[in-house]
Design a protein around this motif. Sequence first.
Motif, short mmCIF file in Angstrom:
data_model
loop_
_atom_site.label_atom_id
_atom_site.label_comp_id
_atom_site.label_asym_id
_atom_site.label_seq_id
_atom_site.Cartn_x
_atom_site.Cartn_y
_atom_site.Cartn_z
N ARG B 181 0.81 -1.21 0.00
CA ARG B 181 0.00 0.00 0.00
C ARG B 181 0.85 1.27 0.00
NH1 ARG B 181 -3.51 -1.24 4.56
NH2 ARG B 181 -5.00 -2.38 3.28
N THR B 182 2.18 1.10 0.12
CA THR B 182 3.00 2.29 0.37
C THR B 182 2.98 3.27 -0.79
OG1 THR B 182 4.92 1.10 -0.45
CG2 THR B 182 4.56 1.07 1.91
N SER B 183 2.82 2.78 -2.03
CA SER B 183 2.85 3.73 -3.14
C SER B 183 1.72 4.73 -3.01
CB SER B 183 2.77 2.99 -4.48
OG SER B 183 1.63 2.16 -4.51
N LYS B 184 0.62 4.31 -2.41
CA LYS B 184 -0.48 5.25 -2.25
C LYS B 184 -0.38 6.03 -0.95
CE LYS B 184 -3.31 2.41 -5.17
NZ LYS B 184 -2.47 1.20 -5.20
N THR B 185 -0.05 5.36 0.14
CA THR B 185 -0.06 6.09 1.42
C THR B 185 1.05 7.13 1.49
OG1 THR B 185 1.14 4.23 2.37
CG2 THR B 185 -1.23 4.33 2.75
N LEU B 186 2.22 6.82 0.93
CA LEU B 186 3.27 7.84 0.93
C LEU B 186 2.90 8.97 -0.02
CD1 LEU B 186 4.93 5.53 2.34
CD2 LEU B 186 6.92 6.65 1.35
N TYR B 187 2.33 8.59 -1.16
CA TYR B 187 1.93 9.62 -2.12
C TYR B 187 0.90 10.56 -1.49
CZ TYR B 187 0.06 11.78 -6.30
OH TYR B 187 -0.35 12.70 -7.22
N TYR B 188 -0.03 10.00 -0.72
CA TYR B 188 -1.07 10.83 -0.11
C TYR B 188 -0.59 11.49 1.16
CZ TYR B 188 -4.56 9.62 -3.54
OH TYR B 188 -5.25 9.52 -4.71
N GLY B 189 0.69 11.34 1.52
CA GLY B 189 1.23 12.23 2.55
C GLY B 189 1.89 11.60 3.76
N LEU B 190 1.95 10.27 3.87
CA LEU B 190 2.50 9.70 5.10
C LEU B 190 4.03 9.62 5.03
CD1 LEU B 190 -0.05 6.93 6.11
CD2 LEU B 190 0.28 9.20 7.07
N ASN B 191 4.67 10.77 5.08
CA ASN B 191 6.13 10.79 5.19
C ASN B 191 6.56 12.05 5.92
OD1 ASN B 191 6.65 12.91 3.00
ND2 ASN B 191 5.48 11.37 1.87
N ALA B 192 7.67 11.92 6.66
CA ALA B 192 8.13 13.05 7.48
C ALA B 192 9.59 12.85 7.84
CB ALA B 192 7.29 13.15 8.76
N MET B 193 10.23 13.94 8.26
CA MET B 193 11.66 13.91 8.58
C MET B 193 11.89 13.55 10.05
SD MET B 193 13.74 15.05 6.09
CE MET B 193 14.20 16.44 5.09
N TYR B 194 13.04 12.96 10.30
CA TYR B 194 13.49 12.63 11.66
C TYR B 194 14.95 13.03 11.70
CZ TYR B 194 14.15 9.57 15.79
OH TYR B 194 14.40 9.05 17.03
N VAL B 195 15.23 14.14 12.34
CA VAL B 195 16.58 14.70 12.32
C VAL B 195 17.28 14.29 13.61
CG1 VAL B 195 17.94 16.81 12.31
CG2 VAL B 195 15.90 16.61 10.86
N LEU B 196 18.36 13.53 13.46
CA LEU B 196 19.11 13.05 14.62
C LEU B 196 20.39 13.88 14.73
CD1 LEU B 196 19.53 11.01 16.88
CD2 LEU B 196 20.42 9.41 15.21
N GLU B 197 20.61 14.47 15.91
CA GLU B 197 21.78 15.33 16.10
C GLU B 197 22.70 14.71 17.13
OE1 GLU B 197 19.58 19.59 15.32
OE2 GLU B 197 19.43 18.73 17.33
N ASP B 198 23.97 15.10 17.11
CA ASP B 198 24.88 14.63 18.16
C ASP B 198 25.90 15.72 18.50
OD1 ASP B 198 26.80 14.55 16.19
OD2 ASP B 198 26.93 12.37 16.11
N ASP B 199 26.73 15.45 19.52
CA ASP B 199 27.65 16.47 20.02
C ASP B 199 28.74 16.79 19.00
OD1 ASP B 199 26.18 16.52 22.27
OD2 ASP B 199 27.52 15.22 23.44
N LEU B 200 29.21 15.75 18.31
CA LEU B 200 30.26 15.96 17.32
C LEU B 200 29.82 16.98 16.28
CD1 LEU B 200 32.90 15.10 15.83
CD2 LEU B 200 31.49 13.49 14.59
N GLU B 201 28.59 16.79 15.86
CA GLU B 201 28.07 17.69 14.83
C GLU B 201 27.94 19.11 15.39
OE1 GLU B 201 24.29 17.12 11.95
OE2 GLU B 201 23.95 17.42 14.06
N THR B 202 27.50 19.21 16.63
CA THR B 202 27.35 20.53 17.23
C THR B 202 28.70 21.25 17.28
OG1 THR B 202 25.61 19.58 18.57
CG2 THR B 202 26.41 21.74 19.23
N GLU B 203 29.75 20.47 17.61
CA GLU B 203 31.08 21.08 17.70
C GLU B 203 31.56 21.66 16.38
OE1 GLU B 203 33.74 18.14 19.18
OE2 GLU B 203 32.65 17.95 21.07
N LEU B 204 31.06 21.12 15.29
CA LEU B 204 31.50 21.61 13.98
C LEU B 204 30.96 23.01 13.69
CD1 LEU B 204 31.04 18.37 11.87
CD2 LEU B 204 33.16 19.33 12.73
N GLY B 205 29.96 23.42 14.45
CA GLY B 205 29.42 24.76 14.26
C GLY B 205 28.64 24.95 12.98
N LEU B 206 28.05 23.87 12.48
CA LEU B 206 27.26 23.98 11.26
C LEU B 206 26.04 24.86 11.51
CD1 LEU B 206 27.56 20.22 10.35
CD2 LEU B 206 28.54 22.11 9.04
#
Lengths: 233, 491
Positions: B181-206
């Motif tokens: 069913r995913t071709s329809k459910t994703l098309y109709y909107g069931l997708n979203a971001m999940y942003v995972l952060e960590d200390d190393l990345e924070t230190e880079l100052g991005l």
Amino acid sequence: MRRRIAAAAAFAFLAFPSAALAADQTVQAVDGTAPDGSDNRWSPNVVDIQVGEKVTWTFAGTQLFHNVKGVNFTVPSSPAVAGPDVSYTFDAVGIYEFFCELHAQPMRGTVRVGNPPPPPPPPLSEQPFPNDAPAPATLELLDETAPALSSVRVSRVSRGARVRFRLSEAGRVTIKLTRGNRVVKTRRVDARRGANTVIVRSVRAGRYGVQVSARDLSGNPARSKRARVTVRG
Amino acid sequence: MSAWRPPADAWTRRDALRNGFSSLALLCTIASPSSLRRTSTEVTSAALRAQARSPFEPFRRDLPIVPELLPVNSTRTQDNYEIAIREGMAEILPGFQTPIYGYEGIYPGPTIRARKGRKIVVRQRNTLPFESNVHLHGGYVPAESDGHPMDVIAAGGSFDYHYPNQQDAATLWYHDHAHGRTSKTLYYGLNAMYVLEDDLETELGLPQGEYDVPIVIGDHAFNRDGSFRYAENVDVGFRGDTILANGAISPRMRVQRRKYRLRFLNASNARSYTLKLGKGRAMTQIAGDGGLLQRPVARTRIPFHPAERIELVIDFSQYAPGEQIVLSNEEGTGGTASIMRFDVVGGGSSEDFQVPRRLRDSEPIPAANARRRWELGLGAAAWQINGKTFDPARIDARPRLGSTEIWTFVNRSNRVHPMHIHGFLFRMLERTSRPVDLADRLGWKDTVGVMPDETVSVLAWFAPYAGKYVFHCHALEHADKAMMLQIEVVK
């Protein structure tokens, strides 16, 4: 007035184009060659006529048993090989279906009488809404106009020089003090649009060349300007 | 308001009546839920319609900023979230309402921001009239929370997904994965971001905060009432005639004269893109599917297949206020040619941040102890891997936990197959159509686009969790029909 009648006539012709074209029609039974009989057919299988016109079904040349039966009209036809032609005159507007009783699945056809109303359009939720926007012609809109650097005036201050200039847009200005071919001092400043003043200090006494160059925020260079100044200790 | 038009077999009219069709009107009047932090820029539809020559005209709307989900409660070590999988309405074409399925009823769904080492539990409530589930794409997730196609949440049910977040910072995404069913459910909107952060990345100052922007790209088509139009194409997969970025038609984004971190997700059913900035200006790629690359890579053209993520740092300080730069899809035409536009406004310029020349060290991984070959092709009636289609009762491979294996995908068809392994990451080894892009060699990936008649080898690391997972083609029409096999990672 005459023009209006002509227009009305033209409209009538356009609105009912089939009225001028339709006439009595003949439908030929055609034997199929597939072993399962799936390609027996009528030629044509859709005919358009007007009220009062006649359709004739003919079986000449066929080598299989066929007949024709109307779904919502009656024609006298019984299964036979190359049986006699049968005809029917349609007296009312409508859609009439017919088929061969021996090959009912492939051998079906339709007679459309008069101008039956078209089927209702599908709901908006089933009609495509195509994207008609063209692709963008320009992929970047950049400032490609060089700024103008003008009214460059240099005067001396105590152990330094005051540089005044006008810049036609905001940008970054580089001021170089030179002695002979040697650059002795460089200042870089963010300049605003219009008049700007920059004071370069800590310069030893002497006579210097002053070069003022500028770039706008997108990096377009202005024509640089030169001047001279004598600094006193 | 238009009538709700569901995907043809994901939802029937009878279901709609039985489950309260009329309640939709109520749902639509509710603004975004209170648990959402930010809302998109509000512009009245009448104003937009008055300005636009065509409802599809690009660059009319500002890029919507997807709201971030806030936890319903937190303990010392864990954050708890709740999401309702439900129907909603989105205004995508100006003046039209588009029915969608959405996490919290919005498209794209709310972004979850997680931190390495801090557990997250997401209670997903399925209010749809059919089964659903949630797969955290790219995440190291125990098998029971992975969203295996057969582990579904019944209609009206709920499930707590446990995400340990014991992996390096990366841009992940979550989406429906109920089989077939995913071709329809994703098309109709069931997708979203999940942003995972960590200390190393924070230190880079991005760039952070408003300068760190997740952008979900997808291609869609529309009906005259404004609803999404879906036409199944099992061969090439769905192709829409319009590109949406964060749910807006080729929007514009006002940027200051400074560096931005842009996290792109290709959430299209089956469309591959080639990203290009302006007439070919340099973009700095800092991360891919599995997080930061070892070092930044300057790119001018970026192939971008379904389910992949690409993180770019773009420096807008080289442009003057008033300048406009289009991010385009080189493979597109008409409405699929432009993805979005950056409109440079004032500000910034005194920023002294430079992208560090080293981003992270490559970690040692064990040598491969097995080779497997997967032939991708079209069988009699379905897409197949090694001549087989998905069978949940069959295990197709049993890698050892903690081991690495060389997997070779051999594409015997003339379609692109973005191959994705659940729960694990891999490194690119080689491909036959061209050298492996530098950026792909310098980072972890979880999805690789295998081009027609191409052979791609990857080194997959089966850690850290044992259990049943799947791997499949992420062209959703292929996955649904049933280009997916099952693996069990054993101890």
